[in-house]
Structures are given as C-alpha cells and as structure tokens.
Design a protein around this motif. Structure first.
Motif, mmCIF file in Angstrom:
data_model
loop_
_atom_site.group_PDB
_atom_site.id
_atom_site.type_symbol
_atom_site.label_atom_id
_atom_site.label_comp_id
_atom_site.label_asym_id
_atom_site.label_seq_id
_atom_site.Cartn_x
_atom_site.Cartn_y
_atom_site.Cartn_z
ATOM 1 N N ASP A 1 0.700 -1.359 0.283
ATOM 2 C CA ASP A 1 0.064 0.119 0.037
ATOM 3 C C ASP A 1 0.864 1.203 -0.040
ATOM 4 N N LYS A 2 1.901 1.216 0.992
ATOM 5 C CA LYS A 2 2.648 2.405 0.932
ATOM 6 C C LYS A 2 3.468 2.709 -0.466
ATOM 7 N N ARG B 1 3.312 6.068 -2.453
ATOM 8 C CA ARG B 1 4.593 6.845 -2.614
ATOM 9 C C ARG B 1 4.528 7.295 -4.302
ATOM 10 N N PHE B 2 4.162 6.239 -5.100
ATOM 11 C CA PHE B 2 4.276 6.150 -6.446
ATOM 12 C C PHE B 2 3.200 7.160 -6.924
ATOM 13 N N GLU B 3 2.228 7.323 -6.382
ATOM 14 C CA GLU B 3 1.276 8.380 -6.670
ATOM 15 C C GLU B 3 1.730 9.737 -6.474
ATOM 16 N N LYS B 4 2.348 9.777 -5.482
ATOM 17 C CA LYS B 4 2.861 11.150 -5.027
ATOM 18 C C LYS B 4 4.212 11.534 -5.444
ATOM 19 N N SER C 1 10.540 -8.251 -9.533
ATOM 20 C CA SER C 1 9.227 -8.462 -10.366
ATOM 21 C C SER C 1 8.092 -8.486 -9.666
ATOM 22 N N ILE C 2 8.083 -8.964 -8.320
ATOM 23 C CA ILE C 2 6.667 -8.923 -7.725
ATOM 24 C C ILE C 2 6.199 -7.359 -7.587
ATOM 25 N N VAL C 3 7.214 -6.498 -7.090
ATOM 26 C CA VAL C 3 6.829 -5.164 -7.027
ATOM 27 C C VAL C 3 6.156 -4.633 -8.584
ATOM 28 N N GLN C 4 6.979 -5.155 -9.501
ATOM 29 C CA GLN C 4 6.549 -4.576 -10.975
ATOM 30 C C GLN C 4 5.274 -5.005 -11.024
ATOM 31 N N LYS C 5 4.649 -6.041 -10.628
ATOM 32 C CA LYS C 5 3.388 -6.589 -10.822
ATOM 33 C C LYS C 5 2.322 -5.657 -10.107
ATOM 34 N N ILE C 6 2.781 -5.064 -8.642
ATOM 35 C CA ILE C 6 2.037 -4.230 -8.110
ATOM 36 C C ILE C 6 1.942 -2.828 -8.669
ATOM 37 N N LEU C 7 3.123 -2.609 -9.246
ATOM 38 C CA LEU C 7 2.955 -1.203 -9.980
ATOM 39 C C LEU C 7 3.594 -1.199 -11.402
ATOM 40 N N PRO C 8 2.890 -1.516 -12.214
ATOM 41 C CA PRO C 8 3.162 -2.102 -13.514
ATOM 42 C C PRO C 8 3.956 -0.848 -14.251
ATOM 43 N N ARG C 9 3.354 0.744 -13.794
ATOM 44 C CA ARG C 9 4.175 1.719 -14.643
ATOM 45 C C ARG C 9 5.188 2.199 -13.934
ATOM 46 N N ALA C 10 5.498 1.706 -12.822
ATOM 47 C CA ALA C 10 6.878 2.361 -11.930
ATOM 48 C C ALA C 10 8.067 1.909 -12.558
ATOM 49 N N LYS C 11 9.166 2.659 -12.376
ATOM 50 C CA LYS C 11 10.305 2.396 -13.078
ATOM 51 C C LYS C 11 11.056 1.945 -11.660
ATOM 52 N N ILE C 12 11.245 0.700 -12.033
ATOM 53 C CA ILE C 12 12.145 -0.162 -10.772
ATOM 54 C C ILE C 12 13.435 -0.698 -11.178
ATOM 55 N N VAL C 13 14.674 -0.330 -10.560
ATOM 56 C CA VAL C 13 15.842 -0.595 -10.751
ATOM 57 C C VAL C 13 16.459 -1.268 -9.874
ATOM 58 N N ARG C 14 17.039 -2.576 -10.174
ATOM 59 C CA ARG C 14 17.918 -3.389 -9.077
ATOM 60 C C ARG C 14 19.083 -3.182 -8.921
ATOM 61 N N MET C 15 19.650 -3.081 -7.917
ATOM 62 C CA MET C 15 21.365 -2.794 -7.890
ATOM 63 C C MET C 15 21.687 -4.016 -6.902
ATOM 64 N N ALA D 1 18.095 12.253 -10.115
ATOM 65 C CA ALA D 1 17.515 12.759 -10.811
ATOM 66 C C ALA D 1 16.048 12.443 -10.989
ATOM 67 N N GLY D 2 15.340 11.463 -10.072
ATOM 68 C CA GLY D 2 14.302 11.245 -10.252
ATOM 69 C C GLY D 2 13.650 10.295 -11.367
ATOM 70 N N LYS D 3 14.521 9.823 -12.211
ATOM 71 C CA LYS D 3 14.103 8.823 -13.269
ATOM 72 C C LYS D 3 13.808 7.582 -12.711
ATOM 73 N N ILE D 4 14.074 7.153 -11.824
ATOM 74 C CA ILE D 4 13.730 5.800 -11.145
ATOM 75 C C ILE D 4 12.860 6.020 -9.852
ATOM 76 N N ASP D 5 11.802 5.104 -9.833
ATOM 77 C CA ASP D 5 10.737 5.300 -8.725
ATOM 78 C C ASP D 5 11.219 4.485 -7.428
ATOM 79 N N ILE D 6 11.593 3.118 -7.713
ATOM 80 C CA ILE D 6 11.987 2.439 -6.826
ATOM 81 C C ILE D 6 13.372 1.795 -7.083
ATOM 82 N N LEU D 7 14.155 1.703 -5.996
ATOM 83 C CA LEU D 7 15.444 1.149 -6.119
ATOM 84 C C LEU D 7 15.363 -0.223 -5.072
#
Ligand code: ADP
Ligand code: ZN
Ligand code: ZN
Length: 759
Positions: free
Chosen positions: A440-441, A445-448, A527-541, A561-567
């Motif tokens: 949920d959170k 955050r993605f929406e905000k 990949s699980i988070v990507q299913k929750i938020l299909p439009r979010a830009k997620i990058v793995r490090m 620079a804000g080009k990634i939503d979730i790291l």
C-alpha cells in the motif's frame, strides 16, 4: 631521514637490512654499492640479488658492523625509487601489524605497497633531443654526403627553439634510431630524460561527483559546532587521541569531518580519510576536493580499482609531499601521507574494514594504531558504532562527540514493524514477500511521485532450490551450502566455489515437477513489485551492478534525478546514500541476520535496521520505514525501532560480558582445513592439547568444532577459538608454538585475530 654525510662516516653504515618483497619471509643483509650510498635510506625500495635472481626489497634498517657481520655479503644492485616506499612511521606499523595479525612480512608488505610500486614501476620518462656541439664545416659537408638522414635530423633540431621528443621526431621524419645514436655519439645532439607529467587524475576525476557550490560552506548546527570545537582542541593538542563521532543518520557527520580536515591542512598536516566501500570514495573525494582546492591543497584517491598509472601518481604525489590528503578504502590506511595529523574512519562499524584474506587486518584498528605512532588524532564516526568502539568510550580510552539530531530539523523516520508470521496467515498478500502494508505504501509514494528503496538482508540468506515432495535441496557438491538459483540464465551457482550447473526441471531425487524456488532474491522482489506497480520504473542494484563502476554511478545519478521510482538492492547500497526525495524504505527480511552463527548477530541486525532506516526522510518530507520481520520482539529489532542506542548498547554489552566475548576479551579464530576430515580432526585435536598445556589459564580455548560452513571446495573445516584479555600478549607465543608444531602438509591452518567472519 636521508642517510647524511655524518652517517656515512660510521664504519659499516654501508650495510643494510632488507626484507624481500616476495619469496623469502626473512630479512637479509646487503652491502650498499658506493653509487647508491647517497640515496639509500630506511624505507628505500632496492633491487637485490636473491637466489640468482633480481628481486625487489625494502630497506628496514641501516646497519652497522657490530649488528650485521660483514662476511660474504652480497652487494645490492640499486635504489629503485627516488623516495622511500615506507616512511619510519610505516615501518613501525609494518612490524606491529605483522606480529599482531600473525602474518608473513611478504603478506603485510603486499598490503602496504601498491602493486605498481611493488613491480618497480617508475615514472614515465620521455627522451628529448637538443643541439650539442656544432660540427665543423667540412664535417657537416661530409655528413650531408655520406649520411643524409643524420644531416636531416641535425638540421631539423638546429631549427627548433625547444628540445624535441625523440621518439615522435624520429617517427615523423622517418629516421632510424641508429642515425640519431650516431649524432649523439659524435656530440652533435644531446639527449635528456624528463619525467612525463601524466594526464593526472583524468580518470578518477571523471568519477568524482560534482558538488554544488551552495553545499560548499554550511553554517554548522549547534551540535556540529560543539563537536567541531572539541575536535579542534584535540587537534591543537598535537598528540595522539581517538574520538568517536556518534551521530544519527543525516546528522551531518561529513561536515564535521571536513572541518577537521581543513584545520589540519591549514597547519600543513596530512590526512587519511577511510571509507568502507570503494564505490563511496568518489563521492567523498569530491566533497573533500571542493573544500580544499581553494587552498591549493591536493587530495588523491587510493583504492584497489585504480589503474597502475593512477595508483602510481597518487603514490608519487603523497611521497613527494605534493598531496596532503588521501581518501580511500581499507588499504589507504597504509598510504604514505607525510606529517600525518588526522585519520578519519567513516562508518567505523562496517565489517568491510576487515580484510578477509591474508593479511587479515582491520582497517579501523590499524588506523588507530597508526595515529598512535604518528601522534595524530583519529576520528572514527558512525550512526551505529561497533560494540568494541563503544566499550572503548565507556572505559575512557576514546572521547565521544554526539550528534543526536538530524540537520534542518528533519525528523528521524517513523518505523513500523510488520509481523510476517501473522501476515502469512491473514494478510491480503498471503505468501508474498511484500506485506500488504508495504504494498500500500509503495503505491501511495508512487502516486505522490516520491521515491522508495527496498532492501534485502543478504546475510545468511540463500535463494535455493527445494523439493516440496521429498525435501531435496540443491547443495554444492564441493561446499556444504545450498546453491543459489539465478533466474536470468536458469542456473544454480555456488557462491563459494563458483561451481555452476543448469537448474533441473524436475527433482533429481523423486522426479517431482513441483520443485520450486525458495527464498527471495533481488530479482524476485523486483518482479513482484513490478506486478504491484506496472507503470513504476524499478531498478535493481546488486553485486553485479556494484562491480561495474559506470553502471553503479549511472543508477545512482538516475535515482537522484528522479528517473527511477523504486530502487531494490541488498544492504550493500545502504551505506552513505543521501537522497532527499526518498520517503519510504522497506526492509524485506530484517531478521535474517539474527539466525546466523555469529556472536555479533544482534549487533548486525540492530545496525542494519538503523542504517537502512536512515536512508528515509532526509529532505523536508518526513520518512517512513517498514521493517518486515518474523521476530518482532527480538531485542535488536525493538531497540532499533525506538532508535534506542543506549538501551541496545547496555543490553548487548551485558550479553557479551556474560560469555566473555569481544569487546571484553579478544578473540582469535584458528581454522584448520584439508580434504581428509579425519586427518584435519587429528591434528587440530593434538594442537588444541598443546595450546592448553602451554598457556594454562592465560588463554581460554574453545573447540575444536566444525566450522559453520563445514566444507568449502572439497576441504573440511574445523576451528578453535581462543579468548584472551589481550591478543598482543599471546599472539607471538602462539605463532612460535605453531612453528614448532609439525603437521601433515595436506592440512592447512590459518589464524584470524579479532575475526569478523565466523563461518
Ligand atoms: P550523515 O553522514 O551524518 O548521515 P551527512 O553528512 O550525509 O550526514 O549530511 C546529511 C545532509 O545534511 C547532507 O546533505 C549535508 O549536506 C547536509 N548538512 C550537513 N550539515 C549541514 C548544516 N550545518 N546545514 C545544512 N545542511 C547540512
Ligand atoms: Zn523431490
Ligand atoms: Zn561450492
């Protein structure tokens, strides 16, 4: 100390004690040829004859006849560098570290002297041509007739105002080397060698982050000024002392360090700044340089990822006194900084300061000892200091400055605990590694348009292949650990020995196709988070992106620079990151580190939760942290949630005291390994008896027992633990005793003083 004229008059002063850099674990005496007398000094790198070969070695001592008998002394060949590779202080450090960590001269010198220097690298020289004596008219005419090439070259050089680079000119005029040599021989041309200025730091400069001008000078907070004042007093005392800077995450410790550095360089002092990870060096170097450049003070970088040339340049700048400040990872503790007055160890609690192969030294501890030798101030800083350091504060050995508040009135983030046992039974996200609260959170955050970071606790963690029908686990044939499943190429890999195979479609034991993948890797979380938020830009490090320095930098820059939503990453990325727009941090599996066989398990868990939480809410918006755990009531989890540092310290020290663990006693780990487990057991048992007989109650021996990882690369591992009030007091005796103990060659043993790794 240069060997002075006065020194030379002492009879026998032309004999030196040299320790070879490789292949010989003892120092040897050599005579100094007259040509080298003027340049040789303690710490010089010299070329020596050894076993009919030419090797490099370091001069440890200038001898006299009484100390080293002349006899059939061999003569050394030459002094290799213009500057000694080890200063007097570093030689003292060498002796100490070699004994303390029970290691060979060879191993410790390897850690101290960069590879390029060890291989005898010299400055890049360029040969120049200029006009010599002018030839007689007849000679010139003869030259034109018989050697037109020589004449052409001579003619060309005669027209130049400045000396010309030989190689480039010969190539351009298409003239052979012999023609040039002939002119030099006749004296018509002169050759001079000049040290070529490399494109200094081009590569490392590219890596350095640009620092915004606004950040360069900040008004100190009240707490910061109190700390700076205390540190200033320590620096002015011009004597050895150790101070802990205990500041919560985001309290502005770096600003305090920078202030201390400025003060020291203003007085001409040298500084070493240690960071726990190579990847953090560029960021820190950038900030130090931005601060010192205006003063004309040079700062160099020092770590194992530099090229030979860069390494050489850093080294040269330090030994020649051109640079006064060095920033680097662990090995920078040995950097030849002149007139050392300040050592800084950032994030002093980080286990990465301990080298996990020979020599097994601890960068922070060596830093403290070096400061002691140099009469310098050692500043160790952390939001979560190690128990060892806290205990030194408690005993009054270290002073402490505390920063309890974040700068700019930022609040410490709110920490929520999610009980994953209950989540598994009732939660919406039943069976998922992402709890419904975290999901949920993340959406919120993605929406905000705010950013989130998800951490995976990697310690003790494995992503393995498990058969639900028969319980089969895919383990490595050579090591006693499960293999890790890599999704990208469907392979099973052993992280200890690198053995690799294709993941089987069915269970090799019972042929069931239900075989599935247990545990969560960063890939799975992504990949699980990507299913929750299909439009979010997620990058793995992860480890892969950390090792590619450009990729690592690019990801961090994109995130900033804000080009990634979730790291998404392991705790490797928790260190020192400062992103103001991150308002949510999730720790997927907080207590993985509680279930490892390590007396520091609670400490690690506490540090991990506090450190990852510290990445949230660093800007003007408050941060939130979600800690997923299946042991929400475990003390380190509770203390971390309340940010109760003192409470944790008190309870944890009590536990350690009860079991005589560090910091109350020093621990030495003695590991024996070999392919034949019976043999290993036999020798370790014999040896244990020998140690107990020899030391009596001066040393407590625990074991022998199998190591937590019983087998690596087909070798069986057993270990002993020694507890003693002081490692220094027993280590030499232990080493000597070990040298007298005969063991089968197939059994190998290794001592680890103040170990960080228990497995
Ligand atoms: P820490 O290392 O203690 O976690 P940092 O040194 O990274 O904290 O500082 C956190 C942030 O606060 C940085 O962006 C830094 O520039 C900023 N900062 C530090 N000191 C001050 C100050 N006195 N005034 C304003 N901002 C500050
Ligand atoms: Zn099966
Ligand atoms: Zn293996």
């Amino acid at each position: 100390m240069r060997m002075s004229e006065a020194n030379l008059k002492i009879p026998g002063a032309a004999i030196v004690e040299v320790v070879p850099l490789s292949g010989f674990d003892k120092s040897l005496a050599y005579a100094v040829p007259p040509a080298s007398l003027k340049e040789i000094e303690v710490g010089s790198l010299v070329r020596i004859p050894l076993r009919r070969r030419s090797e490099l070695g370091v001069v440890l001592r200038l001898g006299t006849e009484q100390e080293i008998p002349l006899g059939k002394l061999k003569m050394l060949y030459e002094v290799v560098q213009d500057y000694p590779v080890l200063t007097g202080e570093l030689i003292a450090l060498y002796h100490w570290a070699r004994h303390y960590y029970a290691t060979s001269p060879e191993a410790i010198l390897e850690a101290m002297i960069p590879p390029a220097i060890r291989r005898g690298m010299r400055p890049k020289m360029r040969r120049y041509l200029s006009l010599g004596s002018s030839p007689e008219v007849e000679a010139l005419a003869a030259l034109k007739k018989r050697a037109p090439k020589q004449a052409a070259l001579l003619n060309f050089i005669a027209q130049q105002l400045k000396p010309q680079p030989r190689a480039a000119i010969l190539k351009r005029l298409k003239i052979g080397a012999s023609a040039c040599d002939a002119l030099v021989k006749k004296g018509y041309l002169l050759e001079t060698d000049t040290e070529e200025a490399r494109e200094a730091y081009a590569d490392s400069l590219g890596e350095v982050e640009t620092v915004e001008a606004a950040e360069i000078r900040l008004t100190l907070t009240r707490e910061q000024s109190v700390a700076v004042k205390a540190i200033t007093a320590a620096i002015s005392a011009d004597a050895f002392s150790v101070r802990l800077l205990h500041g919560v995450t985001g309290s502005g410790k770096t600003e305090v360090y920078l202030n201390a550095v400025e003060q020291v360089v203003a007085k001409g002092g040298g500084v070493v700044v240690l960071v726990p990870e190579v990847a953090l060096a560029p960021q820190t170097v950038g900030r130090v340089r931005a601060r010192l450049e205006a003063r004309g003070v040079r700062t160099v970088v020092w770590h194992s990822h530099l090229s030979d040339g860069e390494r050489y340049d850093s080294w040269k700048a330090l030994v020649s006194g051109e640079a006064h400040v060095v920033v680097g990872a662990r090995s920078a503790v040995f950097a030849p900084v002149q007139n050392l007055k300040l050592m800084i160890v950032d994030e002093e609690h980080e286990p990465s300061y301990k080298q996990e192969d020979n020599p097994r030294y601890h960068g922070r501890d060596v830093a403290v000892y070096r400061a002691h030798l140099a009469g310098a101030v050692c500043l160790v800083g952390s939001a979560t200091p190690s128990l060892e350091t806290l205990y030194n504060v408690e005993r009054g050995k270290y002073a402490v400055d505390r920063l309890l508040k974040r700068v700019d009135h930022c609040e410490l983030p709110r920490i929520h605990l999610v009980d994953m046992r209950r989540e598994g039974l009732t939660g919406r996200a039943k069976g998922s590694p992402i709890s419904s609260m975290l999901a949920d959170k993340l959406v919120d955050r993605f929406e905000k348009r705010e950013q989130s970071i998800l951490f995976l606790n990697r310690r003790g963690f494995s992503t393995s292949l498990l058969c639900p029908e028969c319980g089969y686990v895919a383990a490595c044939k050579h090591c006693s650990i499960p293999k890790t499943y890599h999704r990208t190429d469907h392979s099973l890999r052993c992280h200890l020995c690198g053995d690799e195979e294709k993941a089987p479609p069915r269970c090799p034991e019972c042929r069931s196709e239900a075989i599935r993948y247990r545990g969560q890797g960063t890939q799975q979380i992504e990949s699980i988070v990507q299913k929750i938020l299909p439009r979010a830009k997620i990058v793995r490090m992860d480890a892969d992106s950390m090792s590619k320095k450009n990729l690592y930098r690019k990801i961090l820059n994109d995130f900033r620079a804000g080009k990634i939503d979730i790291l998404v990453g392991t705790q490797m990325i928790a260190k020192g990151l400062d992103f103001p727009n991150v308002t949510l941090v999730g720790l997927i599996n907080a207590d993985m580190s509680l279930h490892v066989e390590d007396f520091r398990a609670a400490e690690r868990t506490f540090q991990l939760i506090v450190q990852v939480s510290g990445r949230a809410g660093r800007g003007d918006r408050a941060g939130e942290v979600i800690i997923q755990t299946s042991t929400p009531h475990a003390p380190p989890v509770q203390f971390a949630r309340k940010s109760d540092f003192d409470g944790f310290q008190l309870e944890e020290l009590e536990q350690r005291r009860e079991f005589n663990y560090p910091p109350f006693q020093h621990l030495i780990r003695h590991l024996f390994r070999g392919r034949n487990p019976e043999k290993v057991k036999f020798f370790i048992e014999q040896w244990a008896r020998r140690v107990e007989e020899h030391f009596g109650d001066r040393l407590t021996v625990r074991g022998p027992a199998s190591a937590p990882i019983e087998k690596i690369r087909d070798e069986y591992r057993f270990q002993l633990w020694y507890f003693a009030p002081s490692a220094e007091a027993v280590i030499d005796e232990l080493t000597a005793l070990r040298q007298d103990f005969k063991m089968d060659k197939s059994v190998i043993d290794q001592l680890d003083v103040d170990p960080m790794q228990m497995s």
